[in-house]
Design a protein around this motif. Structure first.
Motif, PDB file in Angstrom:
ATOM      1  N   GLY A  71      -1.206  -7.251 -41.507  1.00  0.00           N
ATOM      2  CA  GLY A  71      -2.390  -7.618 -40.749  1.00  0.00           C
ATOM      3  C   GLY A  71      -2.128  -7.779 -39.264  1.00  0.00           C
ATOM      4  O   GLY A  71      -3.054  -7.807 -38.464  1.00  0.00           O
ATOM      5  N   ASP A  72      -0.857  -7.907 -38.873  1.00  0.00           N
ATOM      6  CA  ASP A  72      -0.505  -7.990 -37.457  1.00  0.00           C
ATOM      7  C   ASP A  72      -0.704  -6.634 -36.795  1.00  0.00           C
ATOM      8  O   ASP A  72      -0.895  -5.620 -37.470  1.00  0.00           O
ATOM      9  CB  ASP A  72       0.956  -8.428 -37.281  1.00  0.00           C
ATOM     10  N   ILE A  73      -0.632  -6.607 -35.471  1.00  0.00           N
ATOM     11  CA  ILE A  73      -0.751  -5.368 -34.708  1.00  0.00           C
ATOM     12  C   ILE A  73       0.500  -5.190 -33.862  1.00  0.00           C
ATOM     13  O   ILE A  73       0.980  -6.143 -33.249  1.00  0.00           O
ATOM     14  CB  ILE A  73      -2.002  -5.377 -33.812  1.00  0.00           C
ATOM     15  N   VAL A  74       1.022  -3.965 -33.857  1.00  0.00           N
ATOM     16  CA  VAL A  74       2.167  -3.624 -33.016  1.00  0.00           C
ATOM     17  C   VAL A  74       1.705  -2.603 -31.996  1.00  0.00           C
ATOM     18  O   VAL A  74       1.050  -1.614 -32.347  1.00  0.00           O
ATOM     19  CB  VAL A  74       3.332  -3.072 -33.865  1.00  0.00           C
ATOM     20  N   GLU A  75       2.018  -2.853 -30.735  1.00  0.00           N
ATOM     21  CA  GLU A  75       1.679  -1.923 -29.660  1.00  0.00           C
ATOM     22  C   GLU A  75       2.917  -1.093 -29.350  1.00  0.00           C
ATOM     23  O   GLU A  75       3.960  -1.629 -28.987  1.00  0.00           O
ATOM     24  CB  GLU A  75       1.234  -2.688 -28.426  1.00  0.00           C
ATOM     25  N   LEU A  76       2.778   0.219 -29.521  1.00  0.00           N
ATOM     26  CA  LEU A  76       3.910   1.113 -29.372  1.00  0.00           C
ATOM     27  C   LEU A  76       3.453   2.380 -28.676  1.00  0.00           C
ATOM     28  O   LEU A  76       2.471   3.006 -29.110  1.00  0.00           O
ATOM     29  CB  LEU A  76       4.467   1.442 -30.763  1.00  0.00           C
ATOM     30  N   ARG A  77       4.119   2.719 -27.583  1.00  0.00           N
ATOM     31  CA  ARG A  77       3.793   3.924 -26.813  1.00  0.00           C
ATOM     32  C   ARG A  77       2.325   3.964 -26.387  1.00  0.00           C
ATOM     33  O   ARG A  77       1.654   4.983 -26.489  1.00  0.00           O
ATOM     34  CB  ARG A  77       4.179   5.170 -27.592  1.00  0.00           C
ATOM     35  N   GLY A  78       1.814   2.814 -25.956  1.00  0.00           N
ATOM     36  CA  GLY A  78       0.462   2.743 -25.431  1.00  0.00           C
ATOM     37  C   GLY A  78      -0.647   2.697 -26.460  1.00  0.00           C
ATOM     38  O   GLY A  78      -1.816   2.751 -26.123  1.00  0.00           O
ATOM     39  N   ARG A  79      -0.305   2.577 -27.736  1.00  0.00           N
ATOM     40  CA  ARG A  79      -1.310   2.544 -28.800  1.00  0.00           C
ATOM     41  C   ARG A  79      -1.072   1.328 -29.691  1.00  0.00           C
ATOM     42  O   ARG A  79       0.064   0.957 -29.947  1.00  0.00           O
ATOM     43  CB  ARG A  79      -1.220   3.820 -29.624  1.00  0.00           C
ATOM     44  N   GLU A  80      -2.152   0.725 -30.152  1.00  0.00           N
ATOM     45  CA  GLU A  80      -2.030  -0.393 -31.083  1.00  0.00           C
ATOM     46  C   GLU A  80      -2.094   0.120 -32.518  1.00  0.00           C
ATOM     47  O   GLU A  80      -2.985   0.893 -32.873  1.00  0.00           O
ATOM     48  CB  GLU A  80      -3.132  -1.416 -30.835  1.00  0.00           C
ATOM     49  N   TRP A  81      -1.127  -0.306 -33.336  1.00  0.00           N
ATOM     50  CA  TRP A  81      -1.020   0.132 -34.726  1.00  0.00           C
ATOM     51  C   TRP A  81      -1.137  -1.079 -35.649  1.00  0.00           C
ATOM     52  O   TRP A  81      -0.395  -2.043 -35.501  1.00  0.00           O
ATOM     53  CB  TRP A  81       0.345   0.765 -34.977  1.00  0.00           C
ATOM     54  N   PRO A  82      -2.025  -1.041 -36.635  1.00  0.00           N
ATOM     55  CA  PRO A  82      -2.059  -2.110 -37.633  1.00  0.00           C
ATOM     56  C   PRO A  82      -0.851  -1.996 -38.558  1.00  0.00           C
ATOM     57  O   PRO A  82      -0.358  -0.907 -38.827  1.00  0.00           O
ATOM     58  CB  PRO A  82      -3.355  -1.870 -38.399  1.00  0.00           C
ATOM     59  N   VAL A  83      -0.382  -3.131 -39.029  1.00  0.00           N
ATOM     60  CA  VAL A  83       0.755  -3.185 -39.957  1.00  0.00           C
ATOM     61  C   VAL A  83       0.196  -3.541 -41.338  1.00  0.00           C
ATOM     62  O   VAL A  83      -0.119  -4.690 -41.602  1.00  0.00           O
ATOM     63  CB  VAL A  83       1.791  -4.247 -39.515  1.00  0.00           C
ATOM     64  N   PRO A  84       0.061  -2.551 -42.254  1.00  0.00           N
ATOM     65  CA  PRO A  84      -0.525  -2.848 -43.562  1.00  0.00           C
ATOM     66  C   PRO A  84       0.460  -3.411 -44.583  1.00  0.00           C
ATOM     67  O   PRO A  84       0.039  -4.049 -45.542  1.00  0.00           O
ATOM     68  CB  PRO A  84      -1.048  -1.493 -44.029  1.00  0.00           C
ATOM     69  N   ALA A  85       1.758  -3.172 -44.387  1.00  0.00           N
ATOM     70  CA  ALA A  85       2.727  -3.600 -45.400  1.00  0.00           C
ATOM     71  C   ALA A  85       4.042  -4.007 -44.749  1.00  0.00           C
ATOM     72  O   ALA A  85       4.501  -3.355 -43.814  1.00  0.00           O
ATOM     73  CB  ALA A  85       2.971  -2.475 -46.402  1.00  0.00           C
TER      74      ALA A  85
END
Length: 116
Positions: A71-85
């Motif tokens: 449920g957290d979000i990781v910002e990587l290379r200018g994009r935000e990615w949800p962490v599902p697992a």
């Protein structure tokens, strides 16, 4: 222990809960700058299930010692990615070594020819 191999910086926003309207609340809240964590990126496609039980195709994995949760979000290379697992990797004594975090790629129903 894995931190010695983590050469990529990423932003991290913790999910702290839903608002009264059901919208996820993150800390630090946008537009605030996310917390910086060190990660090791790897590739490895796999189907995972999110909190709602929906299947997602995940192609990217990162390893970290930070307490990242689903449920957290990781910002990587200018994009935000949800962490599902997130999977904990444990030492022989039962202590936590690091976390294996999957990044959402696409919903598996939209992937044609997937046999996993």
């Amino acid at each position: 222990m894995i931190d010695a191999y983590c050469g990529t910086r990423a932003g991290w926003r913790r999910r702290v809960g839903p608002s009264d309207e059901g919208v996820p609340i993150y800390e630090p809240a946008p537009p605030g700058k996310p917390e910086t964590i060190w990660i090791k990126l790897t590739l490895g496609g796999r189907l995972v299930r999110d909190a709602q039980g929906e299947e997602l195709l995940s192609e990217t994995v990162f390893l970290t010692e930070s307490p990242v949760e689903p449920g957290d979000i990781v910002e990587l290379r200018g994009r935000e990615w949800p962490v599902p697992a997130v999977q904990l990797v444990l030492a022989l004594d039962g202590g936590e070594l690091h976390r294996e975090c999957r990044l959402y790629w696409q919903r598996s129903a939209s992937v044609k020819g997937t046999t996993r």
